[in-house]
Design a protein around this motif. Structure first.
Motif, mmCIF file in Angstrom:
data_model
loop_
_atom_site.group_PDB
_atom_site.id
_atom_site.type_symbol
_atom_site.label_atom_id
_atom_site.label_comp_id
_atom_site.label_asym_id
_atom_site.label_seq_id
_atom_site.Cartn_x
_atom_site.Cartn_y
_atom_site.Cartn_z
ATOM 1 N N ASN A 165 0.464 -0.985 -0.498
ATOM 2 C CA ASN A 165 -0.214 -0.163 0.410
ATOM 3 C C ASN A 165 0.601 1.155 0.123
ATOM 4 O O ASN A 165 0.246 2.687 -0.546
ATOM 5 N N ALA A 166 2.064 1.662 0.780
ATOM 6 C CA ALA A 166 2.741 2.571 0.191
ATOM 7 C C ALA A 166 3.730 2.946 -0.198
ATOM 8 O O ALA A 166 3.119 3.607 -1.118
ATOM 9 N N GLU B 119 2.428 1.340 -3.223
ATOM 10 C CA GLU B 119 1.672 1.420 -4.938
ATOM 11 C C GLU B 119 0.304 2.753 -4.760
ATOM 12 O O GLU B 119 0.780 3.844 -5.649
ATOM 13 N N GLY B 120 0.545 3.562 -3.163
ATOM 14 C CA GLY B 120 0.066 4.568 -2.687
ATOM 15 C C GLY B 120 0.939 6.216 -3.371
ATOM 16 O O GLY B 120 0.531 6.778 -3.999
ATOM 17 N N ALA B 121 2.279 5.564 -2.916
ATOM 18 C CA ALA B 121 3.010 7.006 -3.334
ATOM 19 C C ALA B 121 3.066 7.220 -5.034
ATOM 20 O O ALA B 121 3.596 8.255 -5.086
ATOM 21 N N LEU B 122 3.177 5.971 -5.466
ATOM 22 C CA LEU B 122 3.475 6.503 -7.024
ATOM 23 C C LEU B 122 2.024 6.575 -7.322
ATOM 24 O O LEU B 122 2.319 7.062 -8.573
ATOM 25 N N LYS B 123 1.159 6.507 -6.685
ATOM 26 C CA LYS B 123 -0.492 6.521 -7.601
ATOM 27 C C LYS B 123 -0.179 7.848 -7.421
ATOM 28 O O LYS B 123 -0.586 8.814 -8.102
ATOM 29 N N VAL C 63 2.304 -2.281 -9.415
ATOM 30 C CA VAL C 63 1.829 -3.548 -9.250
ATOM 31 C C VAL C 63 3.240 -4.271 -8.702
ATOM 32 O O VAL C 63 4.292 -3.795 -9.013
ATOM 33 N N VAL C 64 2.986 -3.964 -7.230
ATOM 34 C CA VAL C 64 4.033 -4.643 -6.269
ATOM 35 C C VAL C 64 4.207 -6.691 -6.293
ATOM 36 O O VAL C 64 2.880 -6.728 -5.985
ATOM 37 N N ASP C 65 5.017 -7.130 -6.426
ATOM 38 C CA ASP C 65 5.033 -8.493 -6.282
ATOM 39 C C ASP C 65 5.725 -9.593 -4.491
ATOM 40 O O ASP C 65 7.198 -8.536 -4.852
ATOM 41 N N GLN D 230 9.064 6.436 1.268
ATOM 42 C CA GLN D 230 8.984 5.312 1.365
ATOM 43 C C GLN D 230 9.841 4.450 2.968
ATOM 44 O O GLN D 230 8.704 3.571 3.394
ATOM 45 N N GLY D 231 11.013 4.490 2.046
ATOM 46 C CA GLY D 231 11.733 3.676 3.504
ATOM 47 C C GLY D 231 12.252 2.097 3.007
ATOM 48 O O GLY D 231 12.588 1.118 3.422
ATOM 49 N N TYR D 232 11.926 1.854 1.391
ATOM 50 C CA TYR D 232 12.805 0.806 0.811
ATOM 51 C C TYR D 232 13.520 1.147 0.384
ATOM 52 O O TYR D 232 14.162 2.747 -0.518
ATOM 53 N N ASP D 233 14.504 0.034 -0.518
ATOM 54 C CA ASP D 233 15.906 0.093 -1.294
ATOM 55 C C ASP D 233 15.494 -0.572 -2.376
ATOM 56 O O ASP D 233 15.140 -1.385 -3.141
ATOM 57 N N VAL D 234 15.762 0.594 -3.895
ATOM 58 C CA VAL D 234 16.012 -0.001 -4.839
ATOM 59 C C VAL D 234 17.243 -0.480 -5.187
ATOM 60 O O VAL D 234 18.024 0.327 -5.030
ATOM 61 N N MET D 235 16.909 -1.623 -6.554
ATOM 62 C CA MET D 235 18.561 -1.532 -6.220
ATOM 63 C C MET D 235 19.444 -1.757 -8.097
ATOM 64 O O MET D 235 17.759 -1.397 -8.619
#
Length: 66
Positions: free
Chosen positions: A18-19, A21-25, A32-34, A61-66
Motif C-alpha cells: 500500500n505504501a 502503490e500509494g506513493a506512486l499513484k 503492481v507490487v509482487d 517510503q523506506g525501501y531500497d531500490v536495487m
C-alpha cells in the motif's frame, strides 16, 4: 506509456504494498507490487515522470531500490 520493473528490498507485507502503490499513484503512475519476487512493475507517462523520480518516491517510503 512506459513500463519498468524495479527490484525493491525491504517489502514484507500488505502495508509495504500500500505504501509503494500509494506513493506512486500520487505521481500518476500505476504500480503492481509482487512481494514474493520483490519486483515493483510501474507503468507511467515518460513525458511526465522519470525512472529516477519513481525510485526516489519508493526510497522515501523506506525501501531500497536495487
Amino acid at each position: 506509456m512506459k513500463k519498468v520493473e524495479l527490484q525493491v528490498e525491504g517489502m514484507s507485507c500488505g502495508h509495504c504494498v500500500n505504501a509503494i502503490e500509494g506513493a506512486l499513484k500520487k505521481l500518476h503512475a500505476h504500480a503492481v507490487v509482487d512481494l514474493a519476487s520483490k519486483i515493483v512493475t510501474v507503468e507511467f507517462d515518460e513525458n511526465d515522470l522519470s525512472v529516477d523520480r519513481i525510485k526516489e518516491a519508493i526510497e522515501e517510503q523506506g525501501y531500497d531500490v536495487m
